[in-house]
Enzyme design. Sequence first.
Site, short mmCIF file in Angstrom:
data_model
loop_
_atom_site.label_atom_id
_atom_site.label_comp_id
_atom_site.label_asym_id
_atom_site.label_seq_id
_atom_site.Cartn_x
_atom_site.Cartn_y
_atom_site.Cartn_z
N HIS A 109 0.82 -1.22 0.00
CA HIS A 109 0.00 0.00 0.00
C HIS A 109 0.85 1.27 0.00
O HIS A 109 0.34 2.35 0.28
CB HIS A 109 -0.92 0.01 1.23
CG HIS A 109 -2.01 -1.01 1.13
ND1 HIS A 109 -2.76 -1.38 2.23
CD2 HIS A 109 -2.47 -1.76 0.10
CE1 HIS A 109 -3.66 -2.29 1.85
NE2 HIS A 109 -3.49 -2.55 0.57
N CYS A 117 5.85 10.46 -8.19
CA CYS A 117 5.56 11.49 -9.19
C CYS A 117 4.32 11.08 -9.98
O CYS A 117 4.30 10.02 -10.63
CB CYS A 117 6.74 11.67 -10.14
SG CYS A 117 6.38 12.92 -11.44
#
Length: 234
Positions: A109, A117
Amino acid sequence: MQPIRNIVVLTGAGVSAESGIATFRGPGGLWEGHRVEDVCTPEALRADPRLVHRFYDLRRAALADVAPNAAHVALAELERSWTGELLIVTQNVDDLHERAGTHRLLHMHGALRSALCAVCGTRVAHTGPLPPGSRCGACGGAALRPDIVFFGEIPYAMDRIVDAIGTCDLFVSIGTSGAVYPAAGFVEWANDRGAATLELNLERSAGSGRFDESRLGPASELVPAWVAELLAGQ
Ligand code: APR
């Protein structure tokens, strides 16, 4: 029962609870007055980037105030001493497994001490605040975001997780409610594979009935005892 050589361990928020990191669905499961699901979605990030970035800035900063507990330490000891394969898959975004010394680890996760980015997909280590519009060193885009897999996004490393469970002899779930998929379904994959399955959790979870064995208690007690038992039988 087949001899145990290859082990996959899945951890959830319960393994970090005794280190002082609140779980999601237990008492006090709200974070900084927000429900995790209200600040952990792509829609929330688009609607209020400052709120979402600040939410994760606070959780990232809070890592300085916590330390691994006996469960993290025992799992790192298992990695050092186990002669078969061991992979730890964590749903947690804290860095307590790493700080305890675990190396073979997948953060399915994402991780608080990482930035992603949104333009080029580069992931970079990041420890301080991450304001919206932060620039990516790889592509120059002003779109670094918390490296967290939001609800509705695809968890990381699923191919490696599928492979590991597909060859494991033992699947162990530690400190997770079994409320969120795909992690909640891993025990079924292990059962289908014919692996032994063990749950170590404070209380019965949504998935308890799908494990061969379920031991109830705090991770800081159950995990060191289980690791000692496993290594003694090696
Ligand atoms: N020792 C062992 N287990 C514990 C302890 C403890 N000290 N304290 C709590 N637990 C157990 C609880 O009984 C519960 O079953 O840990 C589990 C925590 O469940 P959740 O709060 O639902 O956390 P988790 O299962 O990790 O959530 C999965 O949901 O919100 C998303 O992305 C988020 O990764 C998270 C995912």
